[in-house]
Design a protein around this motif. Structure first.
Motif, short mmCIF file in Angstrom:
data_model
loop_
_atom_site.label_atom_id
_atom_site.label_comp_id
_atom_site.label_asym_id
_atom_site.label_seq_id
_atom_site.Cartn_x
_atom_site.Cartn_y
_atom_site.Cartn_z
N GLY A 277 72.87 -87.83 -38.54
CA GLY A 277 72.71 -89.15 -37.95
C GLY A 277 72.03 -89.16 -36.60
O GLY A 277 71.87 -90.22 -35.99
N VAL A 278 71.63 -87.97 -36.13
CA VAL A 278 70.84 -87.88 -34.89
C VAL A 278 69.39 -88.00 -35.34
O VAL A 278 68.70 -87.01 -35.58
N ALA A 279 68.94 -89.23 -35.50
CA ALA A 279 67.68 -89.50 -36.19
C ALA A 279 66.81 -90.44 -35.36
O ALA A 279 67.28 -91.12 -34.45
N GLY A 280 65.53 -90.46 -35.69
CA GLY A 280 64.61 -91.36 -35.01
C GLY A 280 64.58 -91.11 -33.52
O GLY A 280 64.47 -89.95 -33.08
N PRO A 281 64.69 -92.16 -32.69
CA PRO A 281 64.67 -91.96 -31.23
C PRO A 281 65.76 -91.02 -30.74
O PRO A 281 65.55 -90.29 -29.76
N ALA A 282 66.92 -91.00 -31.40
CA ALA A 282 67.99 -90.10 -30.97
C ALA A 282 67.59 -88.64 -31.20
O ALA A 282 67.93 -87.76 -30.39
N LEU A 283 66.88 -88.36 -32.28
CA LEU A 283 66.40 -87.01 -32.53
C LEU A 283 65.40 -86.59 -31.45
O LEU A 283 65.49 -85.48 -30.91
N ILE A 284 64.47 -87.47 -31.13
CA ILE A 284 63.50 -87.16 -30.07
C ILE A 284 64.22 -86.97 -28.74
O ILE A 284 63.89 -86.06 -27.97
N ALA A 285 65.22 -87.80 -28.46
CA ALA A 285 65.96 -87.67 -27.21
C ALA A 285 66.67 -86.32 -27.13
O ALA A 285 66.77 -85.73 -26.04
N SER A 286 67.17 -85.81 -28.26
CA SER A 286 67.84 -84.51 -28.24
C SER A 286 66.88 -83.38 -27.90
O SER A 286 67.30 -82.34 -27.38
N LEU A 287 65.61 -83.60 -28.17
CA LEU A 287 64.56 -82.61 -27.88
C LEU A 287 63.98 -82.76 -26.48
O LEU A 287 63.61 -81.77 -25.86
N THR A 288 63.86 -83.98 -26.01
CA THR A 288 63.18 -84.23 -24.74
C THR A 288 64.14 -84.31 -23.56
O THR A 288 63.71 -84.40 -22.41
N ASP A 289 65.45 -84.27 -23.82
CA ASP A 289 66.44 -84.24 -22.74
C ASP A 289 66.19 -82.98 -21.90
O ASP A 289 66.16 -81.86 -22.43
N PRO A 290 65.99 -83.12 -20.58
CA PRO A 290 65.64 -81.95 -19.77
C PRO A 290 66.83 -81.08 -19.37
O PRO A 290 66.64 -80.08 -18.67
N TRP A 291 68.04 -81.42 -19.78
CA TRP A 291 69.22 -80.65 -19.39
C TRP A 291 68.96 -79.15 -19.47
O TRP A 291 68.35 -78.70 -20.43
N PRO A 292 69.40 -78.38 -18.48
CA PRO A 292 70.22 -78.75 -17.32
C PRO A 292 69.43 -79.21 -16.10
O PRO A 292 70.01 -79.42 -15.03
N ARG A 293 68.13 -79.37 -16.25
CA ARG A 293 67.33 -79.92 -15.15
C ARG A 293 67.46 -81.43 -15.13
O ARG A 293 67.87 -82.06 -16.10
N ARG A 294 67.07 -82.01 -14.02
CA ARG A 294 67.12 -83.47 -13.89
C ARG A 294 65.89 -84.12 -14.52
O ARG A 294 65.95 -85.28 -14.95
N ALA A 295 64.78 -83.40 -14.55
CA ALA A 295 63.54 -83.98 -15.08
C ALA A 295 62.70 -82.89 -15.73
O ALA A 295 62.82 -81.71 -15.41
N SER A 296 61.86 -83.30 -16.66
CA SER A 296 60.95 -82.37 -17.34
C SER A 296 59.77 -82.03 -16.45
O SER A 296 59.49 -82.71 -15.46
N ASP A 297 59.05 -80.98 -16.82
CA ASP A 297 57.82 -80.63 -16.12
C ASP A 297 56.82 -81.76 -16.24
O ASP A 297 56.58 -82.30 -17.32
N ALA A 298 56.19 -82.09 -15.12
CA ALA A 298 55.23 -83.20 -15.12
C ALA A 298 53.88 -82.80 -15.67
O ALA A 298 53.10 -83.64 -16.11
N GLY A 299 53.56 -81.51 -15.68
CA GLY A 299 52.20 -81.09 -16.02
C GLY A 299 51.93 -80.81 -17.47
O GLY A 299 50.79 -80.51 -17.84
#
Length: 325
Positions: free
Chosen positions: A267-289
């Motif tokens: 049930g981790v599908a659609g936007p939730a699936l993408i969020a599980s991949l793009t979550d930067p944890w344990p950092r606060r933000a992803s690399d900008a470059g």
């Protein structure tokens, strides 16, 4: 190519707010860009790290490796790496007896001392990992294969991690270990619980505590228990992160479609699936470059997202030209 606002909204509804149609370079292929993807659980000494970015992974979290090696690793290396350093365990505990776990990736804690510099003390062990640059502290709670921490010592380890501003991450395996980890304040489970079916009350407690679960569903020959637990946890509002335990078994380095399919089934599908991949944890933000680029048309349904993501690769953001609408 010009797209309409409706097209952009439809893409966001399927893939989340970071998705946008783009072209790679002026004359390059069209495709879809996403925020950078992270594998939140792997073991870098057991995988080909150079194969990760060409196969979609821009960042990784090593949950058990040599802290001295990681401290020397160039900070700007790709993939971007956060790490726990060594597993914290008890004498004779997992993974000290495993062939893939050399001595430098195992730290044995022998007492609950909260004082600095005490040999074998809980605080000393945490301090050693933190001083080597660890972003998280990894704890072994594998009752299925050996002894585990008593409550006082485990609580001392978790408290020491929190005093250093670091989340405590536990490998839980065996009856009662999920509840034990929750009782003492473990922040993250390195594997979605897979050895016991959890009741609704325990899952609700985990959600209310803000506990995070890292998936690692596809490593199991029979993942049904883990998938059912994740399904209940996610449905209750729990935060689930994509992670593979890459290095465990013979699997290619990169984004694993089988893991994505298991998450979708949970049930981790659609936007939730993408969020599980793009979550930067344990950092606060992803690399900008850097960004994720998937060439070709966008998927037409949530079911099509896992195989579609199999074509993802990491690219510099400067190479991507966003479509106008």
């Amino acid at each position: 190519m010009t797209v309409t606002v409706a097209d952009a909204e439809q893409l966001a509804a399927l893939l989340g707010p970071t998705a946008r149609r783009c072209r790679r370079g002026v004359a390059g292929p069209e495709g879809v860009a996403l925020a950078p993807l992270t594998d939140h659980h792997l073991h870098l000494h057991l995988v080909d790290e150079h194969a990760l970015p060409p196969h979609g992974i821009a960042a990784a979290v090593d949950l058990g490796g040599d802290p001295a090696h990681f401290a020397r690793r160039p900070k700007q290396s790709m993939p971007h790496l956060e790490y726990a350093g060594a597993f914290l365990t008890v004498p004779g505990g997992y993974p000290s007896f495993r062939s893939w776990a050399p001595a430098q990736i195992v730290e044995v804690v022998t007492n609950a001392s909260a004082a600095p510099g005490v040999p074998g003390g809980a605080r000393t062990s945490v301090d050693e990992m933190a001083d080597a640059g660890a972003s998280v502290i990894k704890i072994a709670l594998n009752l299925a294969e050996g002894p585990v921490f008593d409550e006082a010592t485990l609580r001392a380890v978790v408290d020491a991690a929190h005093q250093r501003g670091l989340p405590a991450v536990a490998h839980v395996e065996g009856d009662g270990m999920t509840a034990f980890a929750l009782d003492v304040g473990v922040d993250v489970l390195a594997h979605a619980p897979f050895t016991e079916a959890l009741d609704a009350a325990l899952i609700e407690r985990a959600v209310e505590a803000g506990q995070i679960w890292i998936s690692t569903l596809a490593i199991h020959d029979q993942p049904s228990t883990a998938i059912a637990n994740v399904a209940a946890f996610a449905a209750a509002g729990g935060r689930v992160l994509y992670g593979t335990d890459l290095g465990n078994g013979e699997r290619p380095s990169g984004l694993l479609v089988d893991e994505l399919r298991c998450l979708h089934e949970a049930g981790v599908a659609g936007p939730a699936l993408i969020a599980s991949l793009t979550d930067p944890w344990p950092r606060r933000a992803s690399d900008a470059g850097v960004a994720t680029f998937v060439p070709g048309p966008a998927p037409e349904s949530a079911e099509a997202i896992p195989p579609w993501l199999g074509g993802a690769r990491v690219v510099p953001t400067e190479e991507l030209i966003a479509d106008e609408y």
